[in-house]
Design a protein around this motif. Structure first.
Motif, PDB file in Angstrom:
ATOM      1  N   LYS A  80      -3.353   6.523   3.307  1.00 49.97           N
ATOM      2  CA  LYS A  80      -3.973   5.200   3.055  1.00 49.97           C
ATOM      3  C   LYS A  80      -4.401   4.240   4.315  1.00 49.97           C
ATOM      4  O   LYS A  80      -3.628   4.219   5.207  1.00 49.97           O
ATOM      5  N   THR A 133       7.566  -6.682   4.281  1.00 43.44           N
ATOM      6  CA  THR A 133       7.096  -5.320   3.155  1.00 43.44           C
ATOM      7  C   THR A 133       5.799  -5.337   3.254  1.00 43.44           C
ATOM      8  O   THR A 133       5.359  -3.966   2.832  1.00 43.44           O
ATOM      9  N   GLU A 176       4.670  -2.889   5.698  1.00 43.15           N
ATOM     10  CA  GLU A 176       5.225  -1.461   5.637  1.00 43.15           C
ATOM     11  C   GLU A 176       4.314  -0.588   4.727  1.00 43.15           C
ATOM     12  O   GLU A 176       4.339   0.737   4.825  1.00 43.15           O
ATOM     13  N   GLN A 177       3.452  -1.338   3.971  1.00 41.39           N
ATOM     14  CA  GLN A 177       2.595  -0.639   3.157  1.00 41.39           C
ATOM     15  C   GLN A 177       1.151  -0.603   3.720  1.00 41.39           C
ATOM     16  O   GLN A 177       0.112  -0.358   3.062  1.00 41.39           O
ATOM     17  N   THR A 236       1.869  -4.949  -4.629  1.00 42.83           N
ATOM     18  CA  THR A 236       2.851  -4.854  -3.657  1.00 42.83           C
ATOM     19  C   THR A 236       3.551  -6.244  -3.644  1.00 42.83           C
ATOM     20  O   THR A 236       4.844  -6.016  -3.542  1.00 42.83           O
TER      21      THR A 236
END
Length: 416
Positions: free
Chosen positions: A4, A349, A352-353, A408
């Motif tokens: 991604k 968080t 991390e994505q 997310t």
């Protein structure tokens, strides 16, 4: 599995017709690469058409603030009332002149300069110094218009010049008027993460052709009209180059599309978090039209988020959230004013994505460099700073990206 792509906070997007490349090539082919030329003139005309006032194209938004202060008559020793809740470029140019920034806290609706606190500060400065501040510098924080009607009424009451820092607010409106045209001068920025870009660069919206010509004179080293270099005032190398202006010409053809996109993304966030307890989307007021340069959320301090155990676990070594690439390593983990742990946890968080986010601007009155500056505070900006986070909003952010970001964020919330 296909990797991604990262989702960046706010990146520039070139026009579909690739006009930027055309104008840059023309500048190179004709050797117009200096801080003057056809692209500069054409770009300034496009800006004048958009804002309805003369506009001087400059090297940066910071340069525009500096020259606006000079044009407004600010001198060493003067006081300038500016918003505390802002990027440092609103304040630093005041110190370039040798003037003193006086910081005004925010009201909770727009997060911008509190008009009531502004008037209290004016009267207090007059009592303590025997004179009025020289200028008022409100900011369009994240594109959100300040309460300009109230600020202008106060400024006119005391005869103080207003300089609108609309660097983040290109195209934002309040009461039907476009940001940067309400005060005496208006600041624009074309940094690589702004509504439109010239790679770097900025501009100053001026009250008249004569004022624009004087600003341009200061921006080109204040050279006198002689066949040799004669200087009778201190000038600056602040003019925009013909190549950068070529990028701006192409960008101006899609600026309304960019504004519409940012507002569309903001609406998606607004709808997604409307009924989510503990998360609040920062929205515009009636009669205002923000460009939503960045969409922002507030997290209730009691909201529990994944990775809170990792928040502030180690010192940050590089730039965070689209900041300039060169930073000075602080060497410590905590400061005396920082975002709550759940905000930092959400940032980690998202990272991390592959989703870039960042905290809100840290108020200037809480910055170590301004620890001795006078500030009129009510606690609003500090409280918002501790709870806020900026989400990706730029023209490269797709609806699919927004859906992934929303998912997310929602999956990150553990408990309220």
């Amino acid at each position: 599995m296909k990797e991604k792509k990262p989702i960046y906070l706010c990146l520039a997007h070139m026009s579909e017709a690739a006009l930027e490349k055309k104008y840059i090539n023309e500048a190179i082919d004709t050797n117009w690469v200096a801080p003057l030329g056809p692209n500069v003139n054409a770009f300034e005309q496009q800006l004048r058409d958009f804002f309805g006032k003369p506009v001087a194209a400059l090297a940066s938004g910071t340069a525009a603030v500096h020259l606006a202060l000079i044009a407004a008559g600010v001198e060493s020793g003067d006081e300038v009332l500016t918003q505390s809740f802002t990027f440092c470029a609103s304040a630093h140019p005041i110190t370039y002149i040798g003037a003193k920034p006086i910081f005004i806290d925010s009201e909770p609706e727009t997060w911008n300069m509190d008009p009531q606190l502004l008037e209290e500060a004016i009267l207090d400065r007059q009592r303590k110094t025997g004179r009025l501040p020289k200028a008022i510098l409100p900011v369009y924080l994240y594109g959100m218009p300040p309460k300009m009607d109230e600020i202008m009424t106060i400024a006119e009451k005391y005869g103080i010049a207003v300089i609108e820092d609309a660097a983040e607010g290109f195209g934002s409106r309040t009461g039907g008027r476009i940001g940067g045209t309400i005060g005496e001068y208006g600041i624009l920025s074309f940094n690589g993460n702004k509504m439109i870009t010239t790679s770097g660069g900025g501009a100053l919206v001026c009250p008249s052709v004569e004022a624009k010509e004087r600003v341009t004179w200061y921006a080109t080293q204040a050279r006198e009209a002689y066949p040799y270099y004669q200087h009778e005032a201190i000038g600056y190398n602040y003019r925009m180059s013909n190549i950068c202006a070529g990028i701006g010409r192409g960008q101006m053809t899609i600026v309304r599309d960019h504004i519409a996109h940012h507002r569309h993304v903001a609406q998606l966030y607004k709808e997604a978090f409307a009924d989510m307890e503990g998360i609040a989307f920062h929205d515009e007021l009636p009669g205002m039209e923000s460009n939503f340069w960045l969409s922002t959320l507030l997290l209730n301090k009691d909201l529990k988020v994944k990775n809170e155990d990792k928040a502030y676990a180690q010192a940050v070594e590089g730039a965070v959230g689209g900041a300039a690439g060169v930073v000075h390593g602080g060497g410590t983990i905590h400061t005396d004013c920082e975002p709550n742990c759940n905000v930092e946890a959400l940032r980690l968080t998202l990272l991390e994505q592959g989703i870039e986010s960042r905290p809100l601007w840290k108020p200037m009155h809480k910055q170590p460099i301004y620890k001795d500056a006078t500030a009129y505070v009510n606690g609003v900006s500090e409280a918002i700073f501790k709870q806020g986070i900026c989400l990706p909003s730029g023209p490269m952010v797709t609806d699919e990206d927004v859906a992934f970001i929303i998912e997310t964020v929602k999956e990150s919330v553990l408990l309220y």
